[in-house]
Design an enzyme around this catalytic site. Sequence first.
Site, PDB file in Angstrom:
ATOM      1  CD  GLU B  37      -2.232  -1.452   2.652  1.00  0.00           C
ATOM      2  OE1 GLU B  37      -2.079  -0.853   3.626  1.00  0.00           O
ATOM      3  OE2 GLU B  37      -3.136  -2.314   2.468  1.00  0.00           O
ATOM      4  CB  SER B  79      -6.633  -5.977  -1.242  1.00  0.00           C
ATOM      5  OG  SER B  79      -6.570  -6.506  -1.277  1.00  0.00           O
ATOM      6  CD  GLU B  80      -3.962  -4.671   4.335  1.00  0.00           C
ATOM      7  OE1 GLU B  80      -4.980  -5.259   4.907  1.00  0.00           O
ATOM      8  OE2 GLU B  80      -3.333  -4.013   4.683  1.00  0.00           O
ATOM      9  CG  PHE B 103       1.494  -0.075  10.297  1.00  0.00           C
ATOM     10  CD1 PHE B 103       3.025   0.440  10.839  1.00  0.00           C
ATOM     11  CD2 PHE B 103       1.015   0.647   9.638  1.00  0.00           C
ATOM     12  CE1 PHE B 103       3.419   1.598  10.751  1.00  0.00           C
ATOM     13  CE2 PHE B 103       0.786   2.332   9.901  1.00  0.00           C
ATOM     14  CZ  PHE B 103       2.414   2.984  10.352  1.00  0.00           C
ATOM     15  CG  ASP B 105      -0.326  -2.454  15.196  1.00  0.00           C
ATOM     16  OD1 ASP B 105      -0.205  -2.564  15.740  1.00  0.00           O
ATOM     17  OD2 ASP B 105       1.174  -2.172  14.335  1.00  0.00           O
ATOM     18  CG  HIS B 157      -2.045   1.682  13.160  1.00  0.00           C
ATOM     19  ND1 HIS B 157      -3.284   1.705  13.606  1.00  0.00           N
ATOM     20  CD2 HIS B 157      -2.102   2.062  11.502  1.00  0.00           C
ATOM     21  CE1 HIS B 157      -4.168   1.407  12.536  1.00  0.00           C
ATOM     22  NE2 HIS B 157      -3.029   2.039  11.821  1.00  0.00           N
TER      23      HIS B 157
END
Lengths: 330, 353
Positions: B37, B79-80, B103, B105, B157
């Site tokens: 991203e 869209s991980e 991250f 997270d 985060h």
Amino acid sequence: MIDRPGQEAIPREGLLWMYERMSLIREFEERLKWLVETGVPAGPVHYCTGQEAVAVGVCAALEAGDWIASTHRGHGHCIAKGADVRRMMAELYGKSSGTNRGKGGSMHITDASLGMLGVNPIVGMGVTHAVGAGLSSKVRQSKQVAAAFFGDGASSQGAVHEAMNLAAIWKLPVVFVCENNGYADATPVEYAVAVNNIADRAAAYNMPGLSVDGQDVLAVWSAADAAVRHARAGEGPSLVECKTYRYYGHHQGDDPHRYRTVEEENAARERDCIQRLRRWATTKKLISADELDAIETKNRALLDDAVRFAEQSPLPDPSELLTDVYVAEP
Amino acid sequence: MSTGARLAIRELTFSQALNEAIRLEMRRDPAVIVMGEDIAGAAGRAHLGMVDAWGGALRATRGLITEFGPQRVLDTPISEMGFVGAAVGAAMTGLRPIVEVMFVDLVGCCYDQLMNQAAKMHYMTGGQVRMPLVVRMAYGTRGGKPQTYGGGAGAQHSQTLYSVLAHIPGLKVVVPSTAYNAKGLMISAIRDDGPVIVMEHKFLGAAAKGNVPEEPYTVPIGHSEIVRRGSDLTLCGIGRMSHVCLEAAQELEASGISAEVVDVLTLAPLDENTILESVRRTHRIVVVDEDTPTASMARDIAARVAEQAFDWLDAPVKTVNAPETPVPFAAVLEAQYVPTAERVLDAVHELIG
């Protein structure tokens, strides 16, 4: 089976190949079912009996260098892509001569040398891998196409939607093949899916979507062939939904009569994909019944041999437990 | 280098060193691609001259799109699960993807692709499939000294979480701590034929500066490093915590205590020999970890020391972790959350008295 323009153009060898592969998948699954029911510990198995036309129709449209991503119900995909049934059966017996050297089992049965991107029982995840293969084709300009098989159950998985969006925005050579067999485990598709045709979801990703009779191998082939040509021409992905039926339960231990009727099953079996191709090809006098009988006899012998090979193969050496955890230098 | 020419050694930040590692490997091998991203930012707006608006969350991929183009430097949608999965597929079919998951997270959005797919594909296919995949994740708080660094990214985060990755057989997990080892470990990760997670501390990204040679070099995965020699006890740190250990060691020196510092560098596969060998010389150990304590790397290392070096120990093994809480927002709370040299010293004084 409905005649449509272009079908006569399929060479006789192509029809014979389709019949041979569908019959081999059927023989493999029926033999495996018998073995499991008589005590062979093959782990959880998900028979694809009834769905042969989808695997074979799609793989008939692919070239040898193309990829497929498969699912937990993947034996048919392997055979349609050309896997050796002896090594497949040995894998199910957990033998070192198996496709995965006994370290995968039914839900991971894979021959990577045939362009298989693995068989994925984490429902929907393999679809993203096909998109990655499509990306690889595009970056390397190799003109290869990736086909992703997934079920109606997977069609609700976020990974599938993310994969479709990525393939669409990057215009990747991917064919999404939904095998809609009506049930995700025991959950009916009309309960779990908000649209009548899963192919309608293609519109959300600005790609062609087509819903076809998955019990008609020529209809599957025809749709897949168009989608593969579209992909190979650099026009991007397509979605082909094949409406099919799973003759048995979700897995070997599942009794489907807890959630569907015998009448429904009988109606599906009347549309059996292998019998329909036989009737069509013999009525048209393209292939004789004797030729088709000979194919079935040969396939039974192949399975006799595969079971013998699996039974006689050695178990993995105990040291195999610890190998291939990390990828070693080539 | 066979030319005999002297190559410059310059001071770079941790992020600049990562950038150089990726750039050099992309020049060397056309199969290396970068995805994530806003790793470029403003994709598709080339006509506005903004093709590199961000260059990644830590700016470690800045400038790559202008050199290598959008075919090899791919901004992704948010869209991980999809793009990490696509990277897994690309790694199986001839590319060597480097993926930025902004991250750690966000690992929950793509955990299956790491835990079930990338990690296991080689093993469960009986060695048929190779997986040359690098996944970069920023971790940790920017805080600890709030008046200096700010921070305050809150509970979703600021986490460390690398233990949930190191736990999975098949994944290699590296935690560089300096600009020098960031470049060397990144090059090793890119050249590895299996999946490697590179954990990049947010604070170190800009703050860790150091001398970095211009040429490509590797720092081996699976090796810990003794970064300070000492004889009275071992301080074992991970990532940013190795700097905290060095800070504590300096203060201990003033009071006449000689602390050895081990920088773990790779969490999986863990180089336990270097840690055990150090403890067998110093007879005491404190393990310092920014992650929460239960099932943490600190406790894993402590257990290994207890099992394999018990006879050499003169005191119980101590661990210093973040508390068993989410990461708080307020600077004063965040500063209490992150292990500090003061907390390490407290632990040391419990051991030495």
